[in-house]
Design an enzyme around this catalytic site. Structure first.
Site, PDB file in Angstrom:
ATOM      1  N   CYS A 165       0.644  -1.064   0.029  1.00  0.00           N
ATOM      2  CA  CYS A 165      -0.378   0.385   0.402  1.00  0.00           C
ATOM      3  C   CYS A 165       0.991   0.945  -0.107  1.00  0.00           C
ATOM      4  O   CYS A 165       0.912   2.309  -0.695  1.00  0.00           O
ATOM      5  CB  CYS A 165      -0.732  -0.094   0.501  1.00  0.00           C
ATOM      6  SG  CYS A 165      -0.287   0.077   2.818  1.00  0.00           S
TER       7      CYS A 165
ATOM      8  N   HIS B 129      -2.812   1.893   6.744  1.00  0.00           N
ATOM      9  CA  HIS B 129      -3.031   0.946   5.101  1.00  0.00           C
ATOM     10  C   HIS B 129      -2.815   2.539   4.890  1.00  0.00           C
ATOM     11  O   HIS B 129      -2.947   4.114   5.391  1.00  0.00           O
ATOM     12  CB  HIS B 129      -4.378   0.905   5.108  1.00  0.00           C
ATOM     13  CG  HIS B 129      -4.854   1.154   3.521  1.00  0.00           C
ATOM     14  ND1 HIS B 129      -3.697   0.117   2.290  1.00  0.00           N
ATOM     15  CD2 HIS B 129      -5.185   1.750   2.659  1.00  0.00           C
ATOM     16  CE1 HIS B 129      -4.583   0.958   1.039  1.00  0.00           C
ATOM     17  NE2 HIS B 129      -5.110   0.938   0.971  1.00  0.00           N
TER      18      HIS B 129
ATOM     19  N   ASP C 161      -6.668   6.121  -4.043  1.00  0.00           N
ATOM     20  CA  ASP C 161      -6.266   4.942  -3.471  1.00  0.00           C
ATOM     21  C   ASP C 161      -5.958   3.863  -4.245  1.00  0.00           C
ATOM     22  O   ASP C 161      -6.656   3.063  -5.058  1.00  0.00           O
ATOM     23  CB  ASP C 161      -6.994   3.697  -1.582  1.00  0.00           C
ATOM     24  CG  ASP C 161      -6.369   2.957  -1.713  1.00  0.00           C
ATOM     25  OD1 ASP C 161      -5.608   2.560  -1.564  1.00  0.00           O
ATOM     26  OD2 ASP C 161      -6.671   2.520  -0.676  1.00  0.00           O
TER      27      ASP C 161
END
Length: 709
Positions: free
Chosen positions: A287, A345, A368
């Protein structure tokens, strides 16, 4: 940058017609004026809506504006726009291309032309043509190419950012910090965005050219690139390679053979260079790598961006806004849920207006690129307005309900035994516990939690085994009850779990279980305490430590139970930065009620010393010596010790020092010479490992500021 003209075609008779000698794109002056210095060594790079300067010079004859028209043309694929060169006094049209001409000292043979694009022009590489036209003929010249970017300095641009200090941080800065770990032990990792390194801007333009949107319909894609909302979705999908020829392939488990382990990356430029040169996805990303690369691309294109870490981020695959976790009756977390909570995250926020939603949704948007769920059939997420997440506007596009669940879902923790639910708690505060980004001008974190979340209350419910048998919803795989049915009064027994200090590799991990008896009678209890290693993005592995104990607690008593895990009990399982899931289940031996408390924490690692000759600011293209060292602070001899250092833009490859045996208190050292080829902020990363450990024991970073000689 001089651009030699090329005659492309002539209509009619050109006898006596003025001819172009050369065009100078005045790159140095334009780059300074447009805040694009260092972005490209190949192309002129300018920002939309702001005039840029070119100098044109004619041949032996002078240009006669009374008989000859000077017309410019910009080409973008099959699209083009022609516009006449105007004389001073006429205003620029903000909705179309325009140009003004001013004579230089060379009379009618040398002129300065200022070209201005519309405020909402497309981000792309343009071709510039110059036409000299009379009533009888036209001579055309292809004079060169230039790159047009968004303009956060310009008020009418959808990415306009009013404060210059914000622009400096979120556009111009090539250095960032990624926060990792757990809320109890937050670590930070520097990241070099690398937008000023050679070839990075060109890689970002290539990314747009190979996108599925461009391959399907080039002209439509070029037109839509004026919109930062559209751009952010294209880039978001292209940073991962799940649907396209994107940059990064993700991997979260197993071997990383055949690629680079995600923890070994420290900057975006190396990743982008590898992607361009290999013409295939770079292996591997997680991530923070996805988000940091996206941040680089967006900053290059002129869209303000920052990297954001959500601690305890929920992955709500079914859209229920609720995450279920299952524990055994002895505190071991079970891998039974389709949903998950990541210890941290990382995504990006991008700054833009949202005319498709309304002004109340302008500002920071979550984008994202980590491939989790599909959005409109593609692995991307956002742009989702942060204000929409805070306001619970779950229908605001794009993917706001998914982002909302990531920061504010409820966690239902179920204790199961023999297929039955024997205890249950609901936590409304654990998800999105902290949300951090780098502060302006500082490596300290800025807390964004309040921009995403409104304060809610926490409630806890328990259920005895007797009630579990009575309850038709008690089967593990049945649908959990509605949250409202779980609300109730506080139990007579309160249980909490805490970690003492900051757990560090090589030292005891100390913890404390606190039990408070609020009932009027003594209670006989069984304590089960369990520790499991886990990856930040997945469920725990098998338990590596557990303890059980019977205790008695008197009415009104607060009982404190201390425990410690010795290094000998965890060193074959854990290394630096590893995460531990700790859970305690307290069982009332009379009523069979069970009470659950959980805690997750990361293990800090010993530090590697990194010393740079002359300090952290170095001159470009000049050699500087770096001394690295690691002292064995463990009580035992380490075998197969390896000290490694690498740094994109500073070192070629990685450099190692090795020792067969590293005695307690002994030092391992490595000296390297670094040379920076470009200005900006770079990152040196050093790691230490040994054969006794399952992974890297220590990882340290050093920020290096490179200035032009």
């Amino acid at each position: 940058m001089d651009c030699t003209q090329q005659t492309t075609y002539t209509r009619g008779t050109a006898n006596g017609q003025c001819r172009l000698k050369f065009v100078n794109f005045e790159a140095s002056e334009n780059h300074a004026s447009h805040e694009t210095e260092g972005l490209s060594q190949k192309h002129l790079v300018v920002r939309r809506g702001k005039p840029f300067k070119v100098t044109i010079r004619f041949g032996s004859c002078s240009w006669n504006p009374h008989t000859e028209s000077l017309v410019l043309e910009v080409l973008l694929g099959n699209l083009s726009e022609r516009f006449p060169v105007q004389f001073p006094g006429e205003r620029y049209n903000p909705h179309s291309w325009s140009a003004k001409i001013y004579p230089d000292n060379g009379g009618r043979r040398s002129f300065t032309v200022y070209i201005c694009s519309p405020v909402q022009s497309s981000v792309a590489l343009y071709q510039l043509l110059v036409h000299i036209e009379t009533k009888q003929s036209r001579i055309s010249y292809t004079v060169g190419a230039f790159v047009l970017l968004c303009n956060p300095w310009l008020k009418n641009d959808p990415v306009y950012m009013p404060l210059d200090v914000h622009i400096q941080e979120y556009i111009k800065s090539d250095y960032g910090v990624v926060y990792m770990g757990t809320p109890l032990n937050i670590s930070r990792r520097p990241w070099s965005f690398g937008q000023y390194e050679s070839g990075v801007l060109e890689a970002c333009l290539t990314l747009l050219e190979v996108s599925p949107q461009h391959q399907r319909d080039k002209d439509r894609d070029y037109i839509r690139r004026a919109d930062p909302v559209y751009l952010s979705r294209v880039i978001c999908a292209m940073v991962n390679c799940n649907d396209d020829l994107g940059i990064l392939e993700g991997k979260w488990q197993g071997s990383y053979k055949g690629g680079v382990k995600p923890t070994e990356w420290s900057g975006s430029a190396d990743i982008l260079h590898r992607w361009v040169s290999s013409n295939s996805p770079v292996r591997y990303g997680q991530c923070w790598v996805f988000a940091s690369v996206l941040c680089t691309v967006m900053r290059v294109l002129g869209i303000p961006s920052r990297v954001v870490t959500v601690f305890n981020a929920a992955h709500d695959g079914d859209g229920s806004l609720r995450i279920e976790e299952y524990y055994s009756s002895t505190g071991e977390k079970l891998n039974l849920s389709k949903d998950s909570i990541w210890n941290f995250h990382v995504w990006a926020e991008c700054w833009m207006r949202r005319p498709d939603l309304g002004p109340e949704f302008d500002g920071w948007q979550v984008v994202d690129p980590t491939p989790q769920e599909k959005s409109a059939g593609v692995f991307c997420c956002g742009p989702s307005p942060v204000s929409g997440v805070q306001g619970h506007c779950l229908r605001a596009r794009y993917d706001t309900s998914f982002v909302y669940a990531s920061v504010d879902a409820d966690v239902v923790r179920l204790i199961v035994r023999d297929g039955l639910v024997v205890g249950r708690t609901v936590d409304t505060e654990g998800v999105g516990q902290l949300i951090y980004t780098k502060s302006i001008g500082s490596d300290a974190p800025e807390n964004l939690t309040g921009t995403y979340k409104r304060k809610r209350s926490k409630y806890i419910c328990v259920m005895s085994q007797h009630e579990a048998h009575r309850d038709g919803r008690s089967r593990v795989f049945s649908a959990p009850p509605a949250l409202s049915s779980l609300r109730g009064t506080s139990p007579d027994l309160e249980v909490s779990l805490s970690i003492d200090g900051v757990p560090t590799v090589g030292k005891n991990i100390s913890m404390c279980v606190t039990v408070k008896n609020q009932s009027g009678s003594p209670r006989f209890l069984m304590e089960h305490l369990n520790a499991q290693q886990k990856d930040f993005s997945s469920n725990p592995e098998q338990s590596f430590w557990e303890t059980h104990k019977e205790v008695c607690i008197q009415p009104g008593e607060v009982l404190t139970l201390h425990h410690a895990i010795a290094p000998s009990e965890y060193e074959s399982f854990l290394a630096g930065d590893d995460i531990v899931n700790l859970a305690v289940v307290i069982k009332d031996l009379r009523t069979e009620e069970r009470f659950l408390a959980t805690q997750e924490f990361s293990i800090s690692s010993p530090q590697i010393t990194i010393e740079i000759e002359g300090g952290d600011s170095i001159e470009m293209k000049k050699e500087h010596t770096v001394q690295l060292s690691f002292i064995n602070t463990f009580t035992k001899t380490l075998t197969g010790a390896v000290l490694t250092v690498k740094g994109s833009g500073l070192l070629q490859g990685k450099h190692e020092a090795r020792l067969v045996l590293l005695q307690p208190g002994e030092k391992i050292e490595k000296t390297v010479t670094i040379v920076a080829s470009s200005a900006g902020t770079k990152v040196l990363m050093a790691t230490f490992s040994h054969s006794n450990s399952p992974g890297v024991v220590s990882r340290s970073f050093r920020k290096v500021s490179v200035v032009a000689a």
